[in-house]
Write an enzyme that holds these catalytic residues in place. Structure first.
Site, mmCIF file in Angstrom:
data_model
loop_
_atom_site.group_PDB
_atom_site.id
_atom_site.type_symbol
_atom_site.label_atom_id
_atom_site.label_comp_id
_atom_site.label_asym_id
_atom_site.label_seq_id
_atom_site.Cartn_x
_atom_site.Cartn_y
_atom_site.Cartn_z
ATOM 1 N N HIS A 48 0.858 -1.189 0.000
ATOM 2 C CA HIS A 48 0.000 0.000 0.000
ATOM 3 C C HIS A 48 0.895 1.240 0.000
ATOM 4 O O HIS A 48 2.033 1.198 0.504
ATOM 5 C CB HIS A 48 -0.893 0.027 1.245
ATOM 6 C CG HIS A 48 -2.050 -0.924 1.192
ATOM 7 N ND1 HIS A 48 -3.094 -0.886 2.073
ATOM 8 C CD2 HIS A 48 -2.306 -1.939 0.324
ATOM 9 C CE1 HIS A 48 -3.966 -1.837 1.773
ATOM 10 N NE2 HIS A 48 -3.507 -2.495 0.715
ATOM 11 N N GLU A 50 1.012 3.944 1.742
ATOM 12 C CA GLU A 50 1.519 4.407 3.041
ATOM 13 C C GLU A 50 2.682 3.555 3.540
ATOM 14 O O GLU A 50 3.686 4.080 4.028
ATOM 15 C CB GLU A 50 0.420 4.358 4.112
ATOM 16 C CG GLU A 50 -0.822 5.136 3.806
ATOM 17 C CD GLU A 50 -1.902 4.283 3.153
ATOM 18 O OE1 GLU A 50 -1.604 3.592 2.154
ATOM 19 O OE2 GLU A 50 -3.053 4.335 3.615
ATOM 20 N N CYS A 78 -6.069 2.060 5.776
ATOM 21 C CA CYS A 78 -6.722 0.830 6.221
ATOM 22 C C CYS A 78 -6.120 0.408 7.564
ATOM 23 O O CYS A 78 -5.231 1.076 8.090
ATOM 24 C CB CYS A 78 -6.518 -0.266 5.174
ATOM 25 S SG CYS A 78 -4.814 -0.862 5.077
ATOM 26 N N CYS A 81 -2.239 -0.124 7.375
ATOM 27 C CA CYS A 81 -1.490 1.131 7.272
ATOM 28 C C CYS A 81 -1.603 1.947 8.558
ATOM 29 O O CYS A 81 -0.645 2.597 8.965
ATOM 30 C CB CYS A 81 -1.960 1.924 6.063
ATOM 31 S SG CYS A 81 -1.527 1.090 4.521
#
Ligand SMILES: [Zn+2]
Length: 143
Positions: A48, A50, A78, A81
């Site tokens: 992801h 991040e 999410c 993260c």
């Protein structure tokens, strides 16, 4: 956030959902790292925006603690993260669009401000949220 939006657009090339992230230095003047979703591009479920940006910022600083740094991301993080944000000790999270289906920093959960944790970053949501959300809407509409 404009930089994060530019970064998000790069994700689409690899077939990934357009989410972009930027880590700013303690004084807010230097971009330490950037990241965009690379799950499809790399086959890595944890890729992801991040997580990638936080990893790269830590590598840039030569330490895992991102004390006083700011993470800017186009979509509300999410649970994974949010965990990475807490673990990295960033001081401030700035995000664009809310994620009512999977957001873990205020929408569905609020992991980063859970009082049981000893590190809780400041959270500023809704920055350029219309633009951030439009990128996602356009992406899913085109699929
Ligand atoms: Zn995530």
């Amino acid at each position: 956030m404009r930089l994060a939006l530019d970064e998000a657009e790069l994700a689409v090339r690899g077939g990934d959902v357009p989410v972009g992230a930027v880590v700013l230095s303690a004084d807010g003047t230097t971009v330490l790292a950037t990241g965009h979703n690379e799950r499809e591009a790399t086959g890595d479920p944890t890729a992801h925006a991040e997580v990638l940006a936080v990893r790269r910022a830590a590598a840039e600083l030569g330490q895992w603690r991102l004390t006083d740094c700011t993470l800017v991301v186009t979509l509300e993080p999410c649970t994974m993260c949010a965990g990475a944000i807490v673990q990295s000790r960033v001081d401030r999270l700035v995000y664009g669009a809310r994620d009512e289906k999977a957001g873990a920093t205020g929408s569905l959960w609020d992991v980063v401000r859970d009082r049981r944790l000893n590190h809780r970053p400041e959270v500023i949501g809704g920055v350029l949220d219309d633009e951030c959300a439009r990128l996602l809407t356009d992406f899913f509409r085109d699929r």
